[in-house]
Structures are given as structure tokens and as C-alpha cells.
Design a protein around this motif. Structure first.
Motif, PDB file in Angstrom:
ATOM      1  N   ILE A   1      45.777  42.189  41.328  1.00 11.98           N
ATOM      2  CA  ILE A   1      44.615  42.587  42.119  1.00 11.98           C
ATOM      3  C   ILE A   1      43.330  42.553  41.296  1.00 11.98           C
ATOM      4  O   ILE A   1      42.324  42.011  41.767  1.00 11.98           O
ATOM      5  CB  ILE A   1      44.844  43.947  42.816  1.00 11.98           C
ATOM      6  CG1 ILE A   1      45.895  43.764  43.919  1.00 11.98           C
ATOM      7  CG2 ILE A   1      43.543  44.510  43.372  1.00 11.98           C
ATOM      8  CD1 ILE A   1      46.296  45.028  44.648  1.00 11.98           C
ATOM      9  N   PRO A   2      43.310  43.073  40.053  1.00 10.93           N
ATOM     10  CA  PRO A   2      42.068  42.955  39.268  1.00 10.93           C
ATOM     11  C   PRO A   2      41.618  41.503  39.076  1.00 10.93           C
ATOM     12  O   PRO A   2      40.420  41.210  39.130  1.00 10.93           O
ATOM     13  CB  PRO A   2      42.417  43.618  37.937  1.00 10.93           C
ATOM     14  CG  PRO A   2      43.494  44.595  38.286  1.00 10.93           C
ATOM     15  CD  PRO A   2      44.302  43.898  39.356  1.00 10.93           C
ATOM     16  N   GLU A   3      42.565  40.586  38.878  1.00 11.86           N
ATOM     17  CA  GLU A   3      42.212  39.174  38.713  1.00 11.86           C
ATOM     18  C   GLU A   3      41.687  38.594  40.022  1.00 11.86           C
ATOM     19  O   GLU A   3      40.737  37.798  40.017  1.00 11.86           O
ATOM     20  CB  GLU A   3      43.415  38.374  38.222  1.00 11.86           C
ATOM     21  CG  GLU A   3      43.761  38.663  36.780  1.00 11.86           C
ATOM     22  CD  GLU A   3      44.994  37.912  36.297  1.00 11.86           C
ATOM     23  OE1 GLU A   3      45.406  36.915  36.944  1.00 11.86           O
ATOM     24  OE2 GLU A   3      45.555  38.320  35.270  1.00 11.86           O
ATOM     25  N   ILE A   4      42.278  38.971  41.150  1.00 10.52           N
ATOM     26  CA  ILE A   4      41.813  38.500  42.462  1.00 10.52           C
ATOM     27  C   ILE A   4      40.374  38.961  42.680  1.00 10.52           C
ATOM     28  O   ILE A   4      39.505  38.181  43.081  1.00 10.52           O
ATOM     29  CB  ILE A   4      42.723  39.024  43.598  1.00 10.52           C
ATOM     30  CG1 ILE A   4      44.108  38.401  43.488  1.00 10.52           C
ATOM     31  CG2 ILE A   4      42.102  38.748  44.964  1.00 10.52           C
ATOM     32  CD1 ILE A   4      45.160  39.079  44.358  1.00 10.52           C
ATOM     33  N   ILE A   5      40.122  40.226  42.410  1.00 12.98           N
ATOM     34  CA  ILE A   5      38.777  40.779  42.598  1.00 12.98           C
ATOM     35  C   ILE A   5      37.785  40.085  41.662  1.00 12.98           C
ATOM     36  O   ILE A   5      36.665  39.757  42.067  1.00 12.98           O
ATOM     37  CB  ILE A   5      38.784  42.305  42.390  1.00 12.98           C
ATOM     38  CG1 ILE A   5      39.562  42.958  43.544  1.00 12.98           C
ATOM     39  CG2 ILE A   5      37.366  42.853  42.309  1.00 12.98           C
ATOM     40  CD1 ILE A   5      39.838  44.431  43.361  1.00 12.98           C
ATOM     41  N   ASP A   6      38.199  39.814  40.434  1.00  9.46           N
ATOM     42  CA  ASP A   6      37.331  39.130  39.481  1.00  9.46           C
ATOM     43  C   ASP A   6      36.935  37.746  39.996  1.00  9.46           C
ATOM     44  O   ASP A   6      35.773  37.344  39.890  1.00  9.46           O
ATOM     45  CB  ASP A   6      38.015  39.031  38.121  1.00  9.46           C
ATOM     46  CG  ASP A   6      37.086  38.553  37.024  1.00  9.46           C
ATOM     47  OD1 ASP A   6      35.971  39.100  36.930  1.00  9.46           O
ATOM     48  OD2 ASP A   6      37.470  37.641  36.279  1.00  9.46           O
ATOM     49  N   VAL A   7      37.886  37.017  40.558  1.00  4.94           N
ATOM     50  CA  VAL A   7      37.584  35.683  41.120  1.00  4.94           C
ATOM     51  C   VAL A   7      36.601  35.819  42.266  1.00  4.94           C
ATOM     52  O   VAL A   7      35.630  35.052  42.349  1.00  4.94           O
ATOM     53  CB  VAL A   7      38.895  34.984  41.575  1.00  4.94           C
ATOM     54  CG1 VAL A   7      38.583  33.750  42.406  1.00  4.94           C
ATOM     55  CG2 VAL A   7      39.751  34.610  40.382  1.00  4.94           C
ATOM     56  N   VAL A   8      36.804  36.775  43.149  1.00  2.00           N
ATOM     57  CA  VAL A   8      35.889  36.981  44.278  1.00  2.00           C
ATOM     58  C   VAL A   8      34.489  37.331  43.761  1.00  2.00           C
ATOM     59  O   VAL A   8      33.484  36.817  44.256  1.00  2.00           O
ATOM     60  CB  VAL A   8      36.417  38.064  45.247  1.00  2.00           C
ATOM     61  CG1 VAL A   8      35.386  38.409  46.305  1.00  2.00           C
ATOM     62  CG2 VAL A   8      37.716  37.604  45.906  1.00  2.00           C
ATOM     63  N   LEU A   9      34.419  38.203  42.766  1.00  2.00           N
ATOM     64  CA  LEU A   9      33.129  38.590  42.194  1.00  2.00           C
ATOM     65  C   LEU A   9      32.376  37.373  41.630  1.00  2.00           C
ATOM     66  O   LEU A   9      31.161  37.269  41.780  1.00  2.00           O
ATOM     67  CB  LEU A   9      33.301  39.634  41.095  1.00  2.00           C
ATOM     68  CG  LEU A   9      33.665  41.050  41.545  1.00  2.00           C
ATOM     69  CD1 LEU A   9      34.047  41.912  40.348  1.00  2.00           C
ATOM     70  CD2 LEU A   9      32.536  41.681  42.332  1.00  2.00           C
ATOM     71  N   LYS A  10      33.100  36.478  40.993  1.00  2.00           N
ATOM     72  CA  LYS A  10      32.480  35.295  40.408  1.00  2.00           C
ATOM     73  C   LYS A  10      32.000  34.309  41.480  1.00  2.00           C
ATOM     74  O   LYS A  10      31.070  33.561  41.253  1.00  2.00           O
ATOM     75  CB  LYS A  10      33.453  34.618  39.444  1.00  2.00           C
ATOM     76  CG  LYS A  10      33.640  35.406  38.168  1.00  2.00           C
ATOM     77  CD  LYS A  10      34.643  34.760  37.265  1.00  2.00           C
ATOM     78  CE  LYS A  10      34.832  35.616  36.010  1.00  2.00           C
ATOM     79  NZ  LYS A  10      35.904  35.113  35.161  1.00  2.00           N
ATOM     80  N   GLN A  11      32.664  34.315  42.639  1.00  2.00           N
ATOM     81  CA  GLN A  11      32.288  33.414  43.734  1.00  2.00           C
ATOM     82  C   GLN A  11      31.063  33.911  44.479  1.00  2.00           C
ATOM     83  O   GLN A  11      30.342  33.133  45.076  1.00  2.00           O
ATOM     84  CB  GLN A  11      33.440  33.253  44.727  1.00  2.00           C
ATOM     85  CG  GLN A  11      34.628  32.544  44.182  1.00  2.00           C
ATOM     86  CD  GLN A  11      35.801  32.535  45.158  1.00  2.00           C
ATOM     87  OE1 GLN A  11      35.785  33.226  46.175  1.00  2.00           O
ATOM     88  NE2 GLN A  11      36.817  31.755  44.846  1.00  2.00           N
ATOM     89  N   LYS A  12      30.816  35.210  44.482  1.00  2.00           N
ATOM     90  CA  LYS A  12      29.736  35.787  45.292  1.00  2.00           C
ATOM     91  C   LYS A  12      28.479  35.970  44.506  1.00  2.00           C
ATOM     92  O   LYS A  12      28.331  36.118  43.409  1.00  2.00           O
ATOM     93  CB  LYS A  12      30.174  37.127  45.918  1.00  2.00           C
ATOM     94  CG  LYS A  12      31.442  37.027  46.736  1.00  2.00           C
ATOM     95  CD  LYS A  12      31.285  36.049  47.856  1.00  2.00           C
ATOM     96  CE  LYS A  12      32.601  35.784  48.563  1.00  2.00           C
ATOM     97  NZ  LYS A  12      32.721  34.519  49.164  1.00  2.00           N
TER      98      LYS A  12
END
Length: 114
Positions: A103-114
């Protein structure tokens, strides 16, 4: 932005969306997670026969999941059934396959996309 992640342990994404224990809601703002909350899965399967009547007729319904998912901006998933995917598309609920189980890695990817 509010992303939804199915989970059984609050650390990893659940392997099957419809059978997870709960859904994590992660609100993202200014490049950070602003808040997180967890909602029990209103559609948990108690056993493999739960979605059929005694005659074998399907009575499976995703209404409660669709209502829950409509409260977010993006549903992340690892795997989900074909019917749920179709219902998400028909109800214009955005979803995306996660690139990680963490989950932390998923959130990190989303943060980088936005």
C-alpha cells in the motif's frame, strides 16, 4: 483526491477486491496523504455458495460496493471479477490496476502521478 484500496491487513492490497476485509480510503492533497480511514467490506463472502440460491440461480449484487466506491476518486485493485469490472465501467467509477502489492508503494506511485 481520494483513492480506495482493498486490504486485509492495512499493509498490502487484497488479492481479490470483492473478498477483502476492508477498504482503505486515502485522501491525497498537496503531494501527501492528508487522511486515511478504513471501511469494512459491505459485500464480504461468507462462503463460496453465498452468491447462489438453492436452485443455483445467481443473486450476486455489487450495489453496496458501487455505492462505497462512488465516494472516492480512484479504486486501485490487484484482481477483481469480470462482473464487478463491468459494473464499475457502466457506473463510470474510475479504477486502476496497482503496480505493487504494498500500500505505501501504491500510494507513492499515485502521489508521483498527481
Amino acid at each position: 483526491m481520494k483513492i480506495i484500496i482493498p486490504t486485509n491487513d492495512r499493509e498490502t492490497i487484497a488479492v481479490h477486491t470483492g473478498r477483502c476485509k476492508e477498504f482503505g480510503f486515502y485522501e491525497i492533497g498537496n503531494g501527501n496523504v492528508v487522511s486515511e480511514s478504513f471501511v469494512p467490506n459491505p459485500h464480504q463472502h461468507q462462503d463460496e455458495g453465498c452468491c447462489r440460491t438453492h436452485s443455483g440461480e445467481q443473486r450476486h449484487n455489487h450495489r453496496e460496493l458501487l455505492e462505497l466506491f462512488s465516494k472516492g476518486d480512484l479504486l486501485m485493485y490487484y484482481a477483481m471479477g469480470k462482473r464487478l469490472r463491468t459494473e464499475l465501467e457502466n457506473n463510470e467509477i474510475p479504477f486502476e490496476k496497482a503496480s505493487s502489492v504494498s500500500i505505501p508503494e501504491i500510494i507513492d506511485v499515485v502521489l508521483k502521478q498527481k
